[in-house]
Scaffold this active site. Structure first.
Site, mmCIF file in Angstrom:
data_model
loop_
_atom_site.group_PDB
_atom_site.id
_atom_site.type_symbol
_atom_site.label_atom_id
_atom_site.label_comp_id
_atom_site.label_asym_id
_atom_site.label_seq_id
_atom_site.Cartn_x
_atom_site.Cartn_y
_atom_site.Cartn_z
ATOM 1 N N ASP A 117 0.857 -1.188 0.000
ATOM 2 C CA ASP A 117 0.000 0.000 0.000
ATOM 3 C C ASP A 117 0.889 1.233 0.000
ATOM 4 O O ASP A 117 1.959 1.241 0.628
ATOM 5 C CB ASP A 117 -0.931 0.012 1.212
ATOM 6 C CG ASP A 117 -2.130 0.932 1.020
ATOM 7 O OD1 ASP A 117 -3.229 0.425 0.742
ATOM 8 O OD2 ASP A 117 -1.951 2.162 1.121
ATOM 9 N N PHE A 147 -17.061 -10.612 -2.750
ATOM 10 C CA PHE A 147 -18.465 -10.541 -2.333
ATOM 11 C C PHE A 147 -18.535 -10.434 -0.812
ATOM 12 O O PHE A 147 -19.249 -11.171 -0.140
ATOM 13 C CB PHE A 147 -19.234 -11.775 -2.809
ATOM 14 C CG PHE A 147 -19.171 -11.998 -4.299
ATOM 15 C CD1 PHE A 147 -19.938 -11.226 -5.162
ATOM 16 C CD2 PHE A 147 -18.330 -12.951 -4.838
ATOM 17 C CE1 PHE A 147 -19.871 -11.420 -6.531
ATOM 18 C CE2 PHE A 147 -18.261 -13.162 -6.203
ATOM 19 C CZ PHE A 147 -19.039 -12.391 -7.058
ATOM 20 N N CYS A 184 -20.270 0.494 -0.672
ATOM 21 C CA CYS A 184 -20.457 -0.411 -1.808
ATOM 22 C C CYS A 184 -21.776 -0.186 -2.538
ATOM 23 O O CYS A 184 -21.788 0.297 -3.671
ATOM 24 C CB CYS A 184 -20.354 -1.862 -1.348
ATOM 25 S SG CYS A 184 -18.679 -2.344 -0.877
#
Length: 436
Positions: free
Chosen positions: A30, A147, A262
């Site tokens: 990151d 998911f 989301c």
């Protein structure tokens, strides 16, 4: 297998820790050095059940490391792209510059035979535009959408209900799919379906799934509006509908609506991409799904105002919840905070409490008052609003206990999660959302 995870936000940090827990050697990359330092010290930068334990286990075993240097991803057999795709400022389309930046940084470190697996939620057609660049480096691109449910992300990563891998229909694509089968061997052996598709279908699966879930939530909230107007009870209606196996009960919880990072952005990006493809009319209904969802926040505020007889100015209102959902500290597009801010704008003395999200909420909305404990928020309140269904509010708070603290026995159940009969029997004015 050696894996890299590019992007260590919510998705990437969970994926890296989970993959290490099943035996892979994982390096998380990151650009945020502060985030990398925290993760390397075993400190999760956000609240997610079980994540801290997985981080500690992975770091202790040596199977999990974090770095801010993309060069440290070299040597991994699979590189997962897990960067964010927020909405572009002032628009609805997905901002893909993090995806492109991640790939730009990774390309010089790819080896022949490597697999790049996209996990970020992207508009359909994105992978096709990236595949050629990856192939030029001798690697293969697959798309492997996530998911995850916030609050259940570790569980959903370790025991997914399906695994989807989109790949090119050539030898390199077939080999890359085989590599992903090895990565997820423990889940596949446990019976998780492993679905192989083309790239475009894999991209569509995530957007279509979120669009369907958002539609289901907004559908029952539309029924809540009808229930309010007709005197029906939307909770009983949802129970009756849920017994139909074609419909099911999950995601038929009426109330204040959905939020988070989301569903709202994904249905807007899905609509924007459909319009770019010249098929905007096919998903035009998603605009109404979005509108119904936002309208529920207006309705929650109005219920509070009406319950207080229209006299909101100077009244103390306890708002129970700040995160958009329980078991999370995520306040992105939080209906709870939206309602709190609107009530504050009407002149109410609003005090917000939440088991996990107070620091995030205070940083974003310093104009609100905050209480570290539930009871401090309830003390001397003229009305109580439940907007995030944490167990501390949904199950563990009794009408009698709350009644000993508040000034006015008015409770607005923004999540339809309380036992309305029990609260009414204890002398409270109970107000649900489409619920009797």
């Amino acid at each position: 297998m050696r894996l890299s995870v590019i992007g260590c936000g919510y998705l990437g940090a969970v994926h890296a820790a989970a993959m290490a827990s099943i035996g892979h050697d994982v390096i998380g990359i990151d650009v945020d050095e502060q985030k990398v330092s925290a993760l390397a010290a075993g400190s999760a930068p956000f609240f997610e059940p079980r994540l801290s334990e997985l981080l500690a286990e992975g770091l202790r075993s040596g199977r999990l490391r974090f770095s801010s240097r993309m060069a440290d991803a070299a040597g991994a057999q699979v590189h997962f792209l897990a960067v964010g795709t927020p909405q572009i400022p002032g628009g609805h389309a997905a901002d893909l510059h993090y995806v492109h930046a991640a790939l730009d940084g990774l390309l010089p470190h790819l080896r022949a035979g490597d697999v790049v697996a996209g996990k970020s939620t992207v508009p359909v057609g994105t992978a096709a535009g990236l595949a050629g660049r990856v192939a030029a480096a001798g690697a293969a691109l697959v798309w492997n959408p996530e998911f995850l449910r916030e609050g259940w992300a570790v569980h959903d990563t370790l025991t997914p209900d399906r695994l989807v891998v989109g790949a090119e229909a050539d030898a390199a694509g077939e080999r890359a799919v085989g590599v992903l089968r090895e990565v997820y061997a423990s889940s596949i052996d446990a019976g998780t379906p492993f679905l192989v598709t083309d790239l475009a279908t894999a991209e569509l699966v995530k957007g279509a799934a979120n669009a369907f879930l958002a539609t289901k939530i907004s559908f029952i909230n539309a029924m809540a509006e009808i229930a309010e107007a007709s005197g029906a009870d939307v909770a009983l209606l949802a129970d009756a509908l849920g017994h139909d196996t074609r419909i099911g009960r999950r995601y038929l919880g009426a109330g204040i609506g959905f939020g988070g990072g989301c569903l709202p952005k994904d249905i807007r990006a899905f609509t924007a991409r459909a319009e770019e493809l010249g098929r905007g009319e096919a998903v035009g209904f998603l605009r109404e799904v979005d509108a119904i969802n936002l309208r529920r926040r207006d309705r929650a505020v109005q219920i509070v105002v009406d319950a207080l007889g229209g006299l909101v100015f100077g009244r103390r209102i306890a708002v129970l919840g700040a995160a958009f959902k329980p078991f999370s500290d995520d306040i992105r597009d939080s209906p709870a905070l939206d309602v709190a801010v609107r009530l504050r704008g009407l002149g109410a003395d609003v005090v917000v409490t939440d088991p996990a999200a107070l620091d995030n909420a205070a940083a974003l909305h310093p104009q609100l008052d905050y209480a570290r404990s539930r009871d401090d928020a309830l003390r001397e309140a003229d009305a109580v609003v439940v907007v995030t269904e944490w167990d501390e509010y949904r199950r563990d708070l009794s009408p009698e206990h709350a009644g000993a603290l508040v000034r006015g026995r008015i409770i607005v159940d923004g999540r339809n999660c309380l036992d309305s009969a029990a609260w009414r029997a204890a002398g409270w004015q109970y107000h649900g959302m489409g619920r009797r």
